[in-house]
Motif scaffolding. Structure first.
Motif, PDB file in Angstrom:
ATOM      1  N   LEU A 140       0.826  -1.204   0.000  1.00  0.00           N
ATOM      2  CA  LEU A 140       0.000   0.000   0.000  1.00  0.00           C
ATOM      3  C   LEU A 140       0.865   1.261   0.000  1.00  0.00           C
ATOM      4  O   LEU A 140       0.432   2.334   0.430  1.00  0.00           O
ATOM      5  CB  LEU A 140      -0.945  -0.022   1.209  1.00  0.00           C
ATOM      6  N   ASN A 141       2.110   1.070  -0.473  1.00  0.00           N
ATOM      7  CA  ASN A 141       2.990   2.221  -0.641  1.00  0.00           C
ATOM      8  C   ASN A 141       3.414   2.827   0.701  1.00  0.00           C
ATOM      9  O   ASN A 141       3.625   4.035   0.799  1.00  0.00           O
ATOM     10  CB  ASN A 141       2.292   3.274  -1.535  1.00  0.00           C
ATOM     11  N   ILE A 142       3.472   1.987   1.715  1.00  0.00           N
ATOM     12  CA  ILE A 142       3.962   2.435   3.029  1.00  0.00           C
ATOM     13  C   ILE A 142       5.262   1.693   3.313  1.00  0.00           C
ATOM     14  O   ILE A 142       5.247   0.573   3.811  1.00  0.00           O
ATOM     15  CB  ILE A 142       2.944   2.128   4.162  1.00  0.00           C
ATOM     16  N   ILE A 179      -5.371  -5.076  -2.279  1.00  0.00           N
ATOM     17  CA  ILE A 179      -4.288  -5.756  -3.002  1.00  0.00           C
ATOM     18  C   ILE A 179      -4.691  -7.206  -3.310  1.00  0.00           C
ATOM     19  O   ILE A 179      -4.554  -7.680  -4.436  1.00  0.00           O
ATOM     20  CB  ILE A 179      -2.999  -5.759  -2.146  1.00  0.00           C
ATOM     21  N   ARG A 180      -5.209  -7.889  -2.278  1.00  0.00           N
ATOM     22  CA  ARG A 180      -5.594  -9.293  -2.474  1.00  0.00           C
ATOM     23  C   ARG A 180      -6.670  -9.429  -3.549  1.00  0.00           C
ATOM     24  O   ARG A 180      -6.627 -10.337  -4.370  1.00  0.00           O
ATOM     25  CB  ARG A 180      -6.087  -9.886  -1.158  1.00  0.00           C
ATOM     26  N   ARG A 296       0.255  -1.457  -9.142  1.00  0.00           N
ATOM     27  CA  ARG A 296       1.328  -2.379  -9.538  1.00  0.00           C
ATOM     28  C   ARG A 296       1.445  -3.520  -8.534  1.00  0.00           C
ATOM     29  O   ARG A 296       1.594  -4.673  -8.909  1.00  0.00           O
ATOM     30  CB  ARG A 296       2.658  -1.633  -9.675  1.00  0.00           C
ATOM     31  N   ALA A 297       1.345  -3.207  -7.229  1.00  0.00           N
ATOM     32  CA  ALA A 297       1.406  -4.270  -6.214  1.00  0.00           C
ATOM     33  C   ALA A 297       0.257  -5.253  -6.402  1.00  0.00           C
ATOM     34  O   ALA A 297       0.399  -6.438  -6.114  1.00  0.00           O
ATOM     35  CB  ALA A 297       1.362  -3.661  -4.814  1.00  0.00           C
TER      36      ALA A 297
END
Ligand code: DAH
Length: 357
Positions: A140-142, A179-180, A296-297
């Protein structure tokens, strides 16, 4: 013959059940029964004797058979009467005892929110409550050194000494389900993900476990305007008012760009919340356009796809809608609280039937 008649008719009249009756039948008119044997004697009689004895024996046999049949019917009736008496049932009693339990406001509000988004074409997605730090943060970009990791008061799972892999966490938000879901379904996608989340925090409006609902919509040309419409529709339906006014306040989340926190116009006159009027604003959710790194993730190409996401606190919504002042009471399992604020199990929220009682 008169003796036989008296003996069997008397016995038949006094028979207690069908088994006794059957014994009498065998003893009298069965193959080796007394009446049958007497009939066999007819062969040895003179024709004159036979002429009087024959019809009499036949008549006796008929008499016994009909007595047997009549008694059998009577016994059957008596058995039925007995059953009807013992199996008597008061059909005017309620068929079911009243349900003792009630539906927790969090469950009810989760169902309400789910119903509204389902109507807009969002499917429900789920993810684990014990999450890897990759899903909860990195994806999540963290990144590891990002302040959000400490701001979120994360609960870390245990690792054995010497095991240097990053520990799993109790998910701090429902965002990892984005994401999942993207990995599992690809784009386009429209999902919501309700569920439990955890943070080390405790006061009147914070409990270490609480509930969020995540929303994600990805397509080729989804914009912030779609997000705004979607959330306005949601608020109108959820608070059951025609007019709602939302304020999108520029904010920052690592997983969205741009990001907005959304406030709802309301008034608190006389301690009573009214949505859609007044001069107060209440923050109800975080949202934004999904960051390309997050796409992207999720294995989705940000050159082709874009979309919005949002995260709403379910407990917060429940407190607002149903006027419950202290979040901690939600999870005290106090039956008095549950009876007061709980919902009937038959109160299934639907857009047609009404969301709330
Ligand atoms: N995950 C955020 C939190 O727990 C809420 C949130 C904000 C979710 C913005 C989002 C979003 O999907 O776009 O505070």
């Amino acid at each position: 013959m008169d003796d036989l008649r008296a003996k069997y008719l008397g016995a038949i009249a006094g028979a207690r059940d069908e088994a006794a009756l059957e014994e009498l039948r065998v003893a009298a008119v069965g193959k080796k029964g007394e009446v049958s044997l007497a009939m066999r004697e007819l062969g040895r009689m003179t024709p004159e004797e036979r002429q009087t004895a024959g019809p009499k024996l036949n008549a006796l046999k008929d008499e016994i058979n009909s007595a047997l049949a009549a008694k059998k019917a009577a016994l059957g009736d008596a058995a039925l009467d007995e059953r009807l008496r013992t199996e008597w049932l008061d059909v005017t009693l309620p068929g079911r005892s009243r349900p003792q339990g009630s539906v927790h406001p969090v469950s009810q509000v989760t169902d309400e929110v789910t119903t509204i988004f389902a109507d807009m074409g969002f499917a429900v997605a789920e993810g684990p409550q014990i999450e890897s730090d990759w899903y909860n943060f990195d994806a999540l970009n963290i990144p590891a050194e990002h302040p959000t990791r400490t701001e979120m008061d994360t609960f870390y799972m245990h690792r054995d000494p010497g095991d240097n892999r990053p520990p799993h966490v109790l998910r701090t938000h429902t965002s990892p389900v984005q994401i999942r879901a993207m990995q599992a379904q690809g784009a386009p996608i429209r999902v919501i993900a309700p569920g439990r989340v955890y943070r080390a925090d405790y006061d009147q409006t914070h409990t270490p476990m609480f509930h969020q609902i995540e929303g994600l919509a990805i397509d080729r040309d989804i914009s912030m305007a779609n997000l705004k419409w979607c959330l306005e529709e949601f608020c109108r339906a959820f608070f059951e008012v025609d007019k709602v006014e939302l304020r999108f306040r520029a904010s920052h989340f690592p997983f969205t760009e741009p990001s907005a926190e959304v406030d709802l116009r309301c008034s608190w006159e006389g301690g009573q919340l009214k949505v859609g009027e007044g001069d107060d604003w209440m923050e109800i959710l975080g949202s934004g356009m999904v960051h390309p790194s997050v796409l992207r993730a999720g294995e989705i190409d940000p050159e082709i796809w874009q979309g919005f996401a949002f995260g709403i606190g379910i407990d917060r919504l429940a407190m607002l809608k149903y006027g419950m002042p202290d979040l901690r009471a939600f999870f005290d399992s106090d039956l008095r609280w549950l009876r007061h604020y709980g919902f009937s199990a038959l109160d299934v929220p639907s857009l047609r039937g009404g969301l709330s009682r």
